[in-house]
Motif scaffolding. Structure first.
Motif, short mmCIF file in Angstrom:
data_model
loop_
_atom_site.label_atom_id
_atom_site.label_comp_id
_atom_site.label_asym_id
_atom_site.label_seq_id
_atom_site.Cartn_x
_atom_site.Cartn_y
_atom_site.Cartn_z
N SER A 191 24.34 -49.09 -45.32
CA SER A 191 23.30 -49.64 -46.20
C SER A 191 22.85 -48.62 -47.24
O SER A 191 22.47 -49.00 -48.35
CB SER A 191 22.10 -50.14 -45.39
N THR A 192 22.92 -47.33 -46.93
CA THR A 192 22.53 -46.32 -47.91
C THR A 192 23.63 -46.04 -48.92
O THR A 192 23.37 -45.47 -49.97
CB THR A 192 22.14 -44.99 -47.23
N MET A 193 24.86 -46.48 -48.63
CA MET A 193 25.98 -46.20 -49.52
C MET A 193 26.34 -47.37 -50.44
O MET A 193 27.30 -47.28 -51.19
CB MET A 193 27.22 -45.84 -48.69
N THR A 194 25.58 -48.43 -50.42
CA THR A 194 25.92 -49.63 -51.18
C THR A 194 26.18 -49.34 -52.65
O THR A 194 27.19 -49.73 -53.21
CB THR A 194 24.81 -50.69 -51.03
N HIS A 195 25.27 -48.61 -53.28
CA HIS A 195 25.41 -48.35 -54.71
C HIS A 195 26.57 -47.39 -54.99
O HIS A 195 27.31 -47.57 -55.97
CB HIS A 195 24.11 -47.81 -55.29
N GLU A 196 26.77 -46.40 -54.12
CA GLU A 196 27.89 -45.48 -54.30
C GLU A 196 29.22 -46.23 -54.19
O GLU A 196 30.14 -46.00 -54.97
CB GLU A 196 27.84 -44.35 -53.26
N LEU A 197 29.31 -47.13 -53.24
CA LEU A 197 30.54 -47.91 -53.08
C LEU A 197 30.79 -48.80 -54.29
O LEU A 197 31.93 -48.96 -54.73
CB LEU A 197 30.48 -48.74 -51.80
#
Length: 165
Positions: A88-94
């Protein structure tokens, strides 16, 4: 459901990090989509739709864990919770990585792009990619290794420079 359609890839990525197979992730995405539609009246406009939908997906995954218990790889609840938090914390990075990869794929010569896309089509492997591209199996493996390195470098550069070519 415009929001669900717009963010489906992000929600799928979140689900796929926590289940044993792509097929299971696709099934859970469908289940999650149904629950999102049923509970959409509970969503508060102006809040993070992806986080809300991923929370629904998380509970669908927990509910479905009995089915995954028969799988070779089963995570205990603490591991599942840690992966869910990280995903959930990596959504934007992905999303940024996906966008950069898409841009970098377009920069490849068409023959190389087709080789990579064929290789990663569901149900296909290097053998099929080699056949379609007219390469020997050995040549296809070498080309894929070279192309992966080019894509890795391109994506890394895109992310460092903020997306400028």
């Amino acid at each position: 459901m415009i929001l669900m359609t717009r963010h489906q890839r992000q929600i799928f990525s979140y689900i796929y990090t926590m289940v044993p197979s792509r097929h299971d992730a696709e099934d859970l995405l469908q289940e999650t989509s149904l629950v999102v539609c049923e509970k959409f009246h509970e969503f508060r406009e102006g809040t993070d739709f992806v986080a809300w939908a991923c929370q629904i997906a998380y509970w669908r995954i927990r509910y479905s864990r009995q089915k995954f218990a028969r799988s070779k790889v089963v995570f205990d609840q603490n591991v599942l919770d840690a992966v869910a938090h990280t995903a959930s914390t990596m959504t934007h990075e992905l999303d940024d990585r996906h966008e950069a990869l898409s841009h970098c794929l377009q920069k490849l010569p068409s023959r190389d792009r087709e080789l990579v896309l064929t290789r990663y089509e569901p149900g296909h492997g290097v053998e099929e990619a080699a056949r379609r591209s007219g390469r020997s199996l050995d040549a296809a493996y070498k080309a894929l290794m070279r192309i992966r390195k080019l894509l890795f470098d391109c994506v890394t550069n895109q992310l460092i420079t903020g997306g400028t070519p």
